[in-house]
Design a protein around this motif. Structure first.
Motif, PDB file in Angstrom:
ATOM      1  N   VAL A 128       1.357  -1.330   0.415  1.00 10.79           N
ATOM      2  CA  VAL A 128       0.006   0.096  -0.159  1.00 10.79           C
ATOM      3  C   VAL A 128       1.300   1.626   0.422  1.00 10.79           C
ATOM      4  O   VAL A 128       0.501   2.432  -0.815  1.00 10.79           O
ATOM      5  CB  VAL A 128      -0.567  -0.110   1.421  1.00 10.79           C
ATOM      6  N   ALA A 129       1.884   1.340   0.994  1.00  8.64           N
ATOM      7  CA  ALA A 129       2.943   2.173   0.567  1.00  8.64           C
ATOM      8  C   ALA A 129       3.613   2.210  -0.544  1.00  8.64           C
ATOM      9  O   ALA A 129       3.651   3.862  -0.409  1.00  8.64           O
ATOM     10  CB  ALA A 129       3.856   2.477   2.088  1.00  8.64           C
ATOM     11  N   SER A 130       4.227   1.562  -1.168  1.00  3.23           N
ATOM     12  CA  SER A 130       4.658   1.789  -2.133  1.00  3.23           C
ATOM     13  C   SER A 130       3.293   2.396  -3.149  1.00  3.23           C
ATOM     14  O   SER A 130       4.014   3.258  -4.197  1.00  3.23           O
ATOM     15  CB  SER A 130       4.830   0.396  -2.554  1.00  3.23           C
ATOM     16  N   GLN A 131       2.050   1.993  -3.658  1.00  2.00           N
ATOM     17  CA  GLN A 131       1.345   2.144  -4.229  1.00  2.00           C
ATOM     18  C   GLN A 131       0.904   3.792  -3.931  1.00  2.00           C
ATOM     19  O   GLN A 131       0.631   4.263  -5.383  1.00  2.00           O
ATOM     20  CB  GLN A 131       0.362   1.527  -4.227  1.00  2.00           C
ATOM     21  N   ILE A 170       4.304   6.511  -0.118  1.00  2.00           N
ATOM     22  CA  ILE A 170       3.812   7.184   1.534  1.00  2.00           C
ATOM     23  C   ILE A 170       5.631   6.275   2.084  1.00  2.00           C
ATOM     24  O   ILE A 170       5.676   4.717   2.247  1.00  2.00           O
ATOM     25  CB  ILE A 170       2.644   6.438   2.694  1.00  2.00           C
ATOM     26  N   PRO A 171       5.654   7.141   2.664  1.00  2.00           N
ATOM     27  CA  PRO A 171       7.391   7.368   3.543  1.00  2.00           C
ATOM     28  C   PRO A 171       6.954   5.948   4.857  1.00  2.00           C
ATOM     29  O   PRO A 171       6.206   6.285   5.216  1.00  2.00           O
ATOM     30  CB  PRO A 171       7.804   8.447   3.928  1.00  2.00           C
ATOM     31  N   VAL A 172       7.930   5.118   4.854  1.00  2.00           N
ATOM     32  CA  VAL A 172       7.630   4.129   6.155  1.00  2.00           C
ATOM     33  C   VAL A 172       9.310   4.132   7.150  1.00  2.00           C
ATOM     34  O   VAL A 172       9.922   4.361   6.771  1.00  2.00           O
ATOM     35  CB  VAL A 172       7.838   2.555   4.660  1.00  2.00           C
ATOM     36  N   TRP A 173       8.109   4.253   8.012  1.00  2.00           N
ATOM     37  CA  TRP A 173       9.649   3.996   9.563  1.00  2.00           C
ATOM     38  C   TRP A 173       9.042   3.104   9.887  1.00  2.00           C
ATOM     39  O   TRP A 173       8.942   2.417  10.800  1.00  2.00           O
ATOM     40  CB  TRP A 173       9.079   5.662  10.756  1.00  2.00           C
ATOM     41  N   TYR A 174      11.059   2.194  10.297  1.00  2.00           N
ATOM     42  CA  TYR A 174      10.550   0.649  10.928  1.00  2.00           C
ATOM     43  C   TYR A 174      11.388   0.956  11.812  1.00  2.00           C
ATOM     44  O   TYR A 174      12.331   1.648  12.302  1.00  2.00           O
ATOM     45  CB  TYR A 174      10.959   0.046   9.846  1.00  2.00           C
ATOM     46  N   GLU A 175      10.407   0.279  13.048  1.00  2.00           N
ATOM     47  CA  GLU A 175      10.313   0.664  14.351  1.00  2.00           C
ATOM     48  C   GLU A 175      10.863  -0.403  15.198  1.00  2.00           C
ATOM     49  O   GLU A 175       9.793  -1.415  15.031  1.00  2.00           O
ATOM     50  CB  GLU A 175       9.618   1.415  15.430  1.00  2.00           C
ATOM     51  N   PRO A 176      11.597  -1.275  14.845  1.00  2.00           N
ATOM     52  CA  PRO A 176      12.525  -2.659  15.433  1.00  2.00           C
ATOM     53  C   PRO A 176      12.058  -3.327  16.888  1.00  2.00           C
ATOM     54  O   PRO A 176      11.740  -4.724  16.936  1.00  2.00           O
ATOM     55  CB  PRO A 176      13.865  -2.456  15.961  1.00  2.00           C
ATOM     56  N   THR A 177      11.798  -2.697  17.484  1.00  2.00           N
ATOM     57  CA  THR A 177      11.209  -3.008  19.110  1.00  2.00           C
ATOM     58  C   THR A 177      11.767  -3.872  20.286  1.00  2.00           C
ATOM     59  O   THR A 177      11.359  -3.703  21.038  1.00  2.00           O
ATOM     60  CB  THR A 177       9.542  -3.923  18.700  1.00  2.00           C
ATOM     61  N   ASP A 178      11.666  -5.311  19.477  1.00  2.00           N
ATOM     62  CA  ASP A 178      12.256  -6.244  19.643  1.00  2.00           C
ATOM     63  C   ASP A 178      14.233  -6.474  19.297  1.00  2.00           C
ATOM     64  O   ASP A 178      13.597  -6.872  17.910  1.00  2.00           O
ATOM     65  CB  ASP A 178      11.432  -7.202  20.357  1.00  2.00           C
ATOM     66  N   VAL A 179      14.942  -6.482  20.282  1.00  2.00           N
ATOM     67  CA  VAL A 179      16.230  -6.970  19.252  1.00  2.00           C
ATOM     68  C   VAL A 179      16.057  -8.926  18.644  1.00  2.00           C
ATOM     69  O   VAL A 179      16.363  -8.856  17.423  1.00  2.00           O
ATOM     70  CB  VAL A 179      16.828  -7.316  20.674  1.00  2.00           C
ATOM     71  N   LYS A 180      14.752  -9.434  19.037  1.00  2.00           N
ATOM     72  CA  LYS A 180      14.563 -11.012  18.692  1.00  2.00           C
ATOM     73  C   LYS A 180      14.231 -11.112  17.069  1.00  2.00           C
ATOM     74  O   LYS A 180      13.963 -11.941  16.029  1.00  2.00           O
ATOM     75  CB  LYS A 180      13.798 -11.945  19.173  1.00  2.00           C
ATOM     76  N   THR A 181      13.376  -9.864  16.979  1.00  2.00           N
ATOM     77  CA  THR A 181      12.509  -9.453  15.982  1.00  2.00           C
ATOM     78  C   THR A 181      13.283  -8.537  14.532  1.00  2.00           C
ATOM     79  O   THR A 181      12.448  -7.894  14.267  1.00  2.00           O
ATOM     80  CB  THR A 181      11.662  -9.618  16.118  1.00  2.00           C
ATOM     81  N   ALA A 182      14.401  -7.718  15.430  1.00  2.00           N
ATOM     82  CA  ALA A 182      14.587  -6.139  14.295  1.00  2.00           C
ATOM     83  C   ALA A 182      14.636  -6.923  13.564  1.00  2.00           C
ATOM     84  O   ALA A 182      14.609  -5.373  11.959  1.00  2.00           O
ATOM     85  CB  ALA A 182      15.873  -6.396  15.168  1.00  2.00           C
ATOM     86  N   ALA A 183      15.446  -7.650  12.610  1.00  2.00           N
ATOM     87  CA  ALA A 183      15.043  -7.437  11.011  1.00  2.00           C
ATOM     88  C   ALA A 183      14.112  -7.597  10.558  1.00  2.00           C
ATOM     89  O   ALA A 183      13.840  -8.031   9.187  1.00  2.00           O
ATOM     90  CB  ALA A 183      16.325  -8.425  11.116  1.00  2.00           C
ATOM     91  N   LYS A 184      13.283  -8.318  10.849  1.00  2.00           N
ATOM     92  CA  LYS A 184      11.543  -8.794  10.635  1.00  2.00           C
ATOM     93  C   LYS A 184      10.935  -7.682   9.136  1.00  2.00           C
ATOM     94  O   LYS A 184      10.758  -8.299   8.296  1.00  2.00           O
ATOM     95  CB  LYS A 184      10.689  -8.533  11.113  1.00  2.00           C
ATOM     96  N   ILE A 185      11.345  -7.075   9.065  1.00  2.00           N
ATOM     97  CA  ILE A 185      10.539  -6.072   7.707  1.00  2.00           C
ATOM     98  C   ILE A 185      11.534  -6.518   6.860  1.00  2.00           C
ATOM     99  O   ILE A 185      10.996  -6.543   5.236  1.00  2.00           O
ATOM    100  CB  ILE A 185      10.734  -4.857   7.950  1.00  2.00           C
ATOM    101  N   PHE A 186      13.248  -7.204   7.021  1.00  2.00           N
ATOM    102  CA  PHE A 186      13.651  -7.542   6.097  1.00  2.00           C
ATOM    103  C   PHE A 186      13.594  -8.771   5.311  1.00  2.00           C
ATOM    104  O   PHE A 186      14.158  -9.336   4.228  1.00  2.00           O
ATOM    105  CB  PHE A 186      15.447  -6.793   6.637  1.00  2.00           C
ATOM    106  N   GLN A 187      12.935  -9.186   5.997  1.00  2.00           N
ATOM    107  CA  GLN A 187      12.736 -10.555   5.572  1.00  2.00           C
ATOM    108  C   GLN A 187      11.213 -10.949   4.885  1.00  2.00           C
ATOM    109  O   GLN A 187      10.992 -12.290   4.496  1.00  2.00           O
ATOM    110  CB  GLN A 187      12.374 -11.511   6.865  1.00  2.00           C
ATOM    111  N   VAL A 188      10.071 -10.104   4.350  1.00  2.00           N
ATOM    112  CA  VAL A 188       9.392 -10.076   3.689  1.00  2.00           C
ATOM    113  C   VAL A 188       9.050  -9.677   2.211  1.00  2.00           C
ATOM    114  O   VAL A 188       8.201 -10.403   1.757  1.00  2.00           O
ATOM    115  CB  VAL A 188       8.281  -8.458   4.231  1.00  2.00           C
ATOM    116  N   VAL A 195       9.982   2.177  -0.162  1.00  2.00           N
ATOM    117  CA  VAL A 195       9.600   3.525   1.120  1.00  2.00           C
ATOM    118  C   VAL A 195       9.795   3.137   1.810  1.00  2.00           C
ATOM    119  O   VAL A 195       9.889   4.161   2.655  1.00  2.00           O
ATOM    120  CB  VAL A 195       7.992   2.902   0.829  1.00  2.00           C
ATOM    121  N   LEU A 196      11.005   2.504   2.601  1.00  2.00           N
ATOM    122  CA  LEU A 196      11.627   2.674   3.752  1.00  2.00           C
ATOM    123  C   LEU A 196      12.932   3.270   4.307  1.00  2.00           C
ATOM    124  O   LEU A 196      14.225   3.554   3.639  1.00  2.00           O
ATOM    125  CB  LEU A 196      12.092   1.130   4.142  1.00  2.00           C
ATOM    126  N   HIS A 197      12.237   4.808   4.468  1.00  2.00           N
ATOM    127  CA  HIS A 197      13.136   5.385   4.866  1.00  2.00           C
ATOM    128  C   HIS A 197      14.116   6.110   5.968  1.00  2.00           C
ATOM    129  O   HIS A 197      14.494   6.602   6.099  1.00  2.00           O
ATOM    130  CB  HIS A 197      12.282   7.317   4.550  1.00  2.00           C
TER     131      HIS A 197
END
Length: 275
Positions: free
Chosen positions: A93-96, A99-117, A124-126
């Motif tokens: 949706v952001a790409s279409q 819209i710029p995206v801000w990624y908040e990693p939140t937790d060390v166990k899932t910090a790289a999660k967005i890069f796995q999608v 879009v990830l700024h």
């Protein structure tokens, strides 16, 4: 966008959000998410007990239900509370909608999660806003050499190599303050008048110390929520066309307020940012 239960906690949250509550779904068959944080005398989190099952009900179908709101957004902030298919849908949706995206990693166990999608994040990830431990995990994901100690020099090195993948890296350093890494000068805003991200110089990292006195142990009640308030302050500054120095000044002020409150997001935050 989120989900709350048909309980007292959900009612309080919706009332506090005002018109923002229209994109929070209230459901009768789940409990509102809760987290109990145990802090020491210095306000540092030692461990927490959480009940977050309701977030598993945030699905692409739910996002689609509120998609018109998402498409009107000037900024999308994503954390790691969501499943990969939800993150993928939001990034699409952001790409279409550009819209710029801000990624908040939140937790060390899932910090790289967005890069796995998948590749959806690349256009879009700024912004990404890790702490040092989360930055280390993200660095390892991109095969960036990381140090076991992650002192300031090592942190700067990882952040500056991460710029190859994410244009702006905002690394939170606790009592040391915040490190901003990007390809622009500090007296420049993050976006130009056309809404384009500014990347017009060589890579630079700048350390902004914490607000004077904020690090005094006697004044700190809880560090929980500090990073979220810092992020909110920067985004508020961006929307008010402040340069990097101005954005971080507002952000550190917001973080300082959070440190001095048992509420993760102090009730006085909005008034303080508008001054």
């Amino acid at each position: 966008m989120s989900i709350v239960g048909d309980d007292e906690h959900g009612k309080i949250i919706l009332e506090s959000l005002g018109v923002g509550g229209e994109i929070v779904k209230r459901m009768s068959d789940v409990d509102t998410a809760k987290m109990t944080v145990i802090v020491d005398v210095n306000g540092e989190c030692h461990f927490y007990i959480s009940e977050m099952e309701c977030f598993t009900l945030i699905t692409p179908k739910l996002i689609k239900e509120y998609q018109s709101h998402l498409e009107k957004a000037s900024f999308i902030v994503l954390d790691t509370s969501f499943e990969l298919d939800v993150m993928r849908y939001v990034l699409d949706v952001a790409s279409q909608a550009n819209i710029p995206v801000w990624y908040e990693p939140t937790d060390v166990k899932t910090a790289a999660k967005i890069f796995q999608v998948g590749p959806q994040w690349k256009n879009v990830l700024h912004f990404v806003s890790p702490n040092q431990n989360e930055l280390k995990v993200i660095g390892e994901h991109f095969n960036i050499p990381v140090s076991e100690s992650m002192d300031l020099v090592a942190t700067k090195s990882v952040a500056e190599q991460l710029i190859e993948h994410v244009p702006v890296v905002v690394t939170t350093l606790g009592a040391q303050g915040v490190l901003v890494t990007r390809k622009a000068l500090q007296n420049e805003p993050f976006y130009d008048e056309r809404g384009e991200l500014i990347t017009d110089s060589s890579i630079a990292s700048r350390l902004y110390p914490a607000v004077d006195g904020a690090e005094k142990a006697s004044e700190i009640l809880s560090v929980s929520g500090c990073g979220d308030c810092l992020t909110a302050g920067i985004i508020y500054g961006i929307h008010n066309n402040l340069d990097e120095i101005g954005c971080i000044s507002v952000a550190l002020k917001a973080a300082s307020l959070s440190l001095r409150s048992f509420d993760a997001v102090p009730r006085t935050l909005g008034d303080a940012l508008r001054r």
